[in-house]
Design a protein around this motif. Structure first.
Motif, PDB file in Angstrom:
ATOM      1  N   LEU A 109      -0.378  -3.319   3.637  1.00 38.31           N
ATOM      2  CA  LEU A 109       0.667  -2.893   4.566  1.00 38.31           C
ATOM      3  C   LEU A 109       0.959  -4.043   5.522  1.00 38.31           C
ATOM      4  O   LEU A 109       0.039  -4.714   5.995  1.00 38.31           O
ATOM      5  CB  LEU A 109       0.222  -1.668   5.371  1.00 38.31           C
ATOM      6  CG  LEU A 109      -0.195  -0.426   4.574  1.00 38.31           C
ATOM      7  CD1 LEU A 109      -0.646   0.673   5.526  1.00 38.31           C
ATOM      8  CD2 LEU A 109       0.937   0.059   3.678  1.00 38.31           C
TER       9      LEU A 109
ATOM     10  N   ALA B  22       3.902   7.959   5.675  1.00 41.57           N
ATOM     11  CA  ALA B  22       4.457   7.733   4.338  1.00 41.57           C
ATOM     12  C   ALA B  22       5.180   8.962   3.798  1.00 41.57           C
ATOM     13  O   ALA B  22       4.756  10.104   4.010  1.00 41.57           O
ATOM     14  CB  ALA B  22       3.350   7.318   3.376  1.00 41.57           C
ATOM     15  N   GLU B  23       6.278   8.704   3.089  1.00 42.41           N
ATOM     16  CA  GLU B  23       7.070   9.760   2.474  1.00 42.41           C
ATOM     17  C   GLU B  23       7.449   9.347   1.050  1.00 42.41           C
ATOM     18  O   GLU B  23       7.417   8.155   0.700  1.00 42.41           O
ATOM     19  CB  GLU B  23       8.361  10.007   3.270  1.00 42.41           C
ATOM     20  CG  GLU B  23       8.135  10.475   4.697  1.00 42.41           C
ATOM     21  CD  GLU B  23       9.440  10.658   5.458  1.00 42.41           C
ATOM     22  OE1 GLU B  23      10.477  10.138   4.978  1.00 42.41           O
ATOM     23  OE2 GLU B  23       9.416  11.297   6.513  1.00 42.41           O
TER      24      GLU B  23
ATOM     25  N   ASP C  46       9.191   5.864  -0.228  1.00 41.21           N
ATOM     26  CA  ASP C  46       8.762   4.655   0.481  1.00 41.21           C
ATOM     27  C   ASP C  46       8.201   3.638  -0.511  1.00 41.21           C
ATOM     28  O   ASP C  46       7.629   3.997  -1.544  1.00 41.21           O
ATOM     29  CB  ASP C  46       7.679   4.980   1.514  1.00 41.21           C
ATOM     30  CG  ASP C  46       8.227   5.704   2.725  1.00 41.21           C
ATOM     31  OD1 ASP C  46       9.469   5.783   2.851  1.00 41.21           O
ATOM     32  OD2 ASP C  46       7.416   6.194   3.536  1.00 41.21           O
ATOM     33  N   GLU C  47       8.354   2.365  -0.154  1.00 40.12           N
ATOM     34  CA  GLU C  47       7.784   1.279  -0.954  1.00 40.12           C
ATOM     35  C   GLU C  47       6.605   0.670  -0.219  1.00 40.12           C
ATOM     36  O   GLU C  47       6.655   0.470   0.994  1.00 40.12           O
ATOM     37  CB  GLU C  47       8.821   0.179  -1.228  1.00 40.12           C
ATOM     38  CG  GLU C  47       9.644   0.395  -2.469  1.00 40.12           C
ATOM     39  CD  GLU C  47      10.389  -0.864  -2.895  1.00 40.12           C
ATOM     40  OE1 GLU C  47      10.282  -1.895  -2.195  1.00 40.12           O
ATOM     41  OE2 GLU C  47      11.089  -0.817  -3.913  1.00 40.12           O
ATOM     42  N   ILE C  48       5.536   0.384  -0.964  1.00 44.01           N
ATOM     43  CA  ILE C  48       4.388  -0.346  -0.415  1.00 44.01           C
ATOM     44  C   ILE C  48       4.064  -1.485  -1.385  1.00 44.01           C
ATOM     45  O   ILE C  48       4.650  -1.581  -2.473  1.00 44.01           O
ATOM     46  CB  ILE C  48       3.166   0.572  -0.203  1.00 44.01           C
ATOM     47  CG1 ILE C  48       2.752   1.253  -1.539  1.00 44.01           C
ATOM     48  CG2 ILE C  48       3.467   1.644   0.839  1.00 44.01           C
ATOM     49  CD1 ILE C  48       1.751   0.515  -2.337  1.00 44.01           C
TER      50      ILE C  48
ATOM     51  N   THR D 173       6.698   2.306  -5.540  1.00 43.04           N
ATOM     52  CA  THR D 173       7.387   3.392  -4.844  1.00 43.04           C
ATOM     53  C   THR D 173       6.575   4.671  -4.907  1.00 43.04           C
ATOM     54  O   THR D 173       6.060   5.041  -5.978  1.00 43.04           O
ATOM     55  CB  THR D 173       8.766   3.635  -5.478  1.00 43.04           C
ATOM     56  OG1 THR D 173       9.519   2.423  -5.463  1.00 43.04           O
ATOM     57  CG2 THR D 173       9.532   4.714  -4.719  1.00 43.04           C
TER      58      THR D 173
END
Length: 248
Positions: free
Chosen positions: A49, A93-94, A97-99, A15
């Motif tokens: 991503l 992205a903020e 956000d999850e990556i 996160t």
């Protein structure tokens, strides 16, 4: 008998907890992995991503934070206009956000305070990121290992971590910062306004109390090739030079 292959680090969710602009083209993102891990200064992670249609893009990013900095990690991501990953972070992205990421990765381009010094670090542009992890690691460990960092950027406003590095340099505790700007006049009296060369490397080595025990060079392919050759021409043994390259 062949050696057993090393297990691949698994992908996990992470996160975004903080975002901070570093330069016009570089922004730091802090990530909190769902399965926290301990890294070594100089290691990197892979970011993945996945688009709604299933297409995946991956990129490797060095970790900027020191191992002692806590459960999260900092990645300083440079915007590449033709990249598949960096525009997402800069434009979309903020926090929250999850990556997906996996790591830590890499076992060659690392330094631990217990390795001692002196150490010569040479970075070009965002190639300073893994070197910054080493500098921060030294600071948090209260290590006395002498370090000289030669950092090349195009202009003053593109010197990543500039204020932090200058503050560390001002302590005069065995860390020496040498900045060189390739497209602008140097702002500090002891800095340079040209590409890294043998004379510059020689003068950086002279700031150390004795010849370096290890040297780390990171940047673009062209930068690393030129900088590593400058080190060799300055008398640094090739066997103690460790390099890491990115891009083309």
């Amino acid at each position: 008998m062949s050696a057993e292959p090393r297990p691949q680090s698994p992908w996990q969710a992470a996160t975004i907890t903080r975002i901070e602009k570093r330069t016009p083209r570089v922004t730091s993102f802090w990530f909190r992995p769902s399965r926290p891990f301990v890294h070594l200064a100089g290691q990197h992670v892979d970011i993945r991503l996945t688009a709604p249609d299933g297409y995946q893009a991956r990129r490797s990013y060095s970790i900027a934070s020191a191992p002692e900095a806590g459960a999260g990690i900092e990645l300083a991501i440079e915007r590449l206009d033709d990249g598949e990953v960096s525009p997402f972070f800069h434009d979309v992205a903020e926090v929250g956000d999850e990556i997906e990421l996996r790591g830590p990765l890499g076992g060659h381009f690392i330094w631990e305070a217990s390795d001692g010094g002196p150490i010569l670090l040479v970075g070009g542009g965002s190639g300073v990121v893994p070197l910054m992890a080493m500098v921060r690691h030294r600071t948090l460990q209260k290590s006395a290992a002498p370090i000289a960092l030669v950092f090349s950027a195009r202009v003053w406003d593109e010197v990543i971590f500039r204020d932090e590095l200058i503050d560390l340099d001002d302590r005069r505790d065995g860390f020496d910062l040498v900045l060189t700007l390739t497209r602008e006049q140097a702002r500090r009296p002891a800095d340079y306004s040209r590409r890294i060369d043998v004379a510059m490397v020689t003068q950086a080595i002279e700031r150390l109390p004795k010849p370096p025990a290890l040297a780390f060079v990171c940047g673009s392919n062209a930068f690393v090739s030129a900088a590593a050759q400058a080190l060799i021409d300055a008398g640094v043994p090739a066997e103690i030079i460790r390099t890491e390259r990115y891009g083309v």
